[in-house]
Design an enzyme around this catalytic site. Structure first.
Site, PDB file in Angstrom:
ATOM      1  N   HIS A 170       0.824  -1.214   0.000  1.00  0.00           N
ATOM      2  CA  HIS A 170       0.000   0.000   0.000  1.00  0.00           C
ATOM      3  C   HIS A 170       0.857   1.263   0.000  1.00  0.00           C
ATOM      4  O   HIS A 170       0.384   2.340   0.395  1.00  0.00           O
ATOM      5  CB  HIS A 170      -0.963   0.034   1.196  1.00  0.00           C
ATOM      6  CG  HIS A 170      -1.818  -1.184   1.324  1.00  0.00           C
ATOM      7  ND1 HIS A 170      -2.948  -1.376   0.561  1.00  0.00           N
ATOM      8  CD2 HIS A 170      -1.701  -2.292   2.104  1.00  0.00           C
ATOM      9  CE1 HIS A 170      -3.496  -2.541   0.863  1.00  0.00           C
ATOM     10  NE2 HIS A 170      -2.749  -3.127   1.793  1.00  0.00           N
ATOM     11  N   SER A 299      17.077  15.775 -19.517  1.00  0.00           N
ATOM     12  CA  SER A 299      16.091  16.842 -19.566  1.00  0.00           C
ATOM     13  C   SER A 299      16.680  18.015 -20.326  1.00  0.00           C
ATOM     14  O   SER A 299      17.878  18.299 -20.214  1.00  0.00           O
ATOM     15  CB  SER A 299      15.703  17.285 -18.148  1.00  0.00           C
ATOM     16  OG  SER A 299      14.975  18.497 -18.180  1.00  0.00           O
TER      17      SER A 299
END
Length: 459
Positions: A170, A299
């Site tokens: 989770h 990038s």
């Protein structure tokens, strides 16, 4: 505009053309034509050996020549068939006429030319050709691509079998595992999916316009056409097709095996989507670093970035593959009455679906080859997560009958930052044997990995 890798409409034939070179001869239109020629030649030679007075067995020279048409089939041959199709407006008839044109200088073959495509409907040629295409693609591209990914992952599972890692059920801290065990989980799943792909029988029918040998029996009513067709379909190549005989069909082979195959491939792809996303997350957490390539940019504005682009590309292309594979598996088994043409145009996209899958397998291989484990980040996460030892402590407490064990650990740990000292104080206060206290006191998040290492090494 001239067609090139830059002007191609599909990125499979454009940007990624070089990576898909092994698939192109199998699943392109040229590959489809090649298999049609193979089927027509195989059927023709088999007819010559059937014992008909009207079609005597071919000479060794004629057989060699015919098999040469298949073996040496070229792009120029495919272009010649396309030229014939401009007149016939029928692609299978164009193949038939091209083969007959190759008989003109050979009297023996020219005399028997009407036995080319004898008693066949177009789908007798098409369905067998599709099966041969899939046979080649599965054996030469898909399974080797998956095997390479599985082998690399298995090596990683074994190499990192004992390296502890915090689990995150989770998204929250959970009982530790090892890096190798988490990869081994995927190896075992993927190996099973691979075997299901390999196990699908590739079916083919050779039974005429509606599956009843109508035309065949009109010509030779006493001949066992079903046994003959089965032999052609199931005998080994090159004199047979090396496929599995489909005895019941309408005009088209039902395509159920195709649905089974495409669903099996999609299942393997889904496993790899799951894996790609997990690795992406582990890179984000710093568990893995990526080897740098000279000159590569992550990038256009942020010079520090090293993006997990191979896993992102794999995930995207697996999604594209599965979208097509699922449409194929849902659509192809459906045909109105004895035949409609909706399958024909859809089947021409099998290569696109398999192409995206093959591209994803390649990207995964590249991405896995760049990964470097960051053991320092793994240790830091474990050292900051002593709360995960609440599980073994309360389990031992329950073993020795300590009432409210779970609740006591919940009170100490739930939603709190837990230090080793907090847990050690609790352990020392427990009414359990001293040997058990000592064992729990010696335990750390990094040592609490159960059989993870053993399981990883078995994968």
């Amino acid at each position: 505009m001239a067609l090139s890798t830059i002007s191609a409409l599909s990125p499979l034939d454009g940007r990624y053309a070089g990576r898909l070179a092994p698939l192109r001869p199998l699943m392109s239109e040229q590959g489809y034509m090649h298999k049609r020629v193979q089927v027509e030649v195989c059927w023709f030679i088999a007819l010559s050996d059937a014992g008909f007075a009207e079609f005597k067995p071919l000479s060794p020279g004629a057989r060699t020549y015919l098999l040469g048409l298949v073996k040496n089939f070229s792009e120029a041959d495919a272009a010649a068939i396309k030229d014939i199709e401009k007149t016939t407006n029928h692609d299978v008839k164009a193949v038939e006429y091209w083969i007959k044109s190759k008989f003109e200088a050979r009297p023996e073959l020219r005399a028997a030319s009407e036995f080319v495509h004898f008693a066949c409907t177009s789908e007798d040629i098409n369905n067998t050709s599709h099966a041969l295409q899939l046979k080649g693609a599965r054996e030469q591209v898909l399974l080797p691509g998956l095997d390479a990914v599985i082998a690399r992952m298995r090596d990683m599972a074994h190499a990192h079998a004992a390296i502890p890692m915090l689990s995150r059920t989770h998204g929250q801290t959970a009982s530790p595992t090892t890096v190798g065990k988490e990869i081994a989980n995927v190896v075992v799943r993927l190996a099973g999916a691979r075997e299901r792909i390999a196990g699908v029988k590739l079916m083919a029918k050779m039974n005429g316009a509606v599956g009843n040998y109508n035309a065949h029996l009109a010509a030779w009513p006493d001949f066992d056409w079903e046994t003959f067709a089965r032999k052609v379909v199931e005998s080994s190549e090159p004199l047979g097709l090396g496929l599995t005989f489909q005895p019941y069909s309408i005009q088209i082979e039902p395509h159920d095996y195709m649905a089974e195959l495409f669903d099996a491939i999609a299942r393997a792809n889904t496993i790899l989507v799951d894996f790609s996303r997990d690795v992406w997350g582990y890179v984000s957490l710093g568990y893995f670093k990526q080897r740098l390539r000279e000159g590569e940019i992550g990038s256009s504005t942020m010079p520090h970035k090293v993006n997990p682009i191979d896993f992102e590309n794999a995930e995207g292309n697996l999604g594209l593959a599965n979208a097509l594979l699922r449409h194929l598996s849902e659509k192809l088994p459906i045909s109105r009455w004895q035949r409609d043409l909706t399958d024909s145009t859809v089947l021409r996209n099998m290569g696109v679906a398999l192409g995206y899958a093959a591209l994803a397998y390649h990207s995964l291989g590249v991405g896995l080859g760049k990964l470097e484990l960051n053991e320092e980040a793994l240790r830091e996460d474990l050292d900051a997560s002593w709360e995960v030892l609440a599980e073994p402590i309360q389990t031992v407490m329950r073993r020795f009958g300590v009432q409210g064990a779970y609740e006591k650990l919940k009170e100490v740990t739930r939603g709190k930052t837990v230090a080793a000292a907090d847990l050690h104080a609790l352990i020392r206060s427990l009414e359990i044997p001293q040997a058990e206290k000592d064992r729990l006191l010696a335990m750390t998040p990094a040592s609490y990995i159960g059989k993870a290492a053993e399981l990883a090494k078995r994968a």
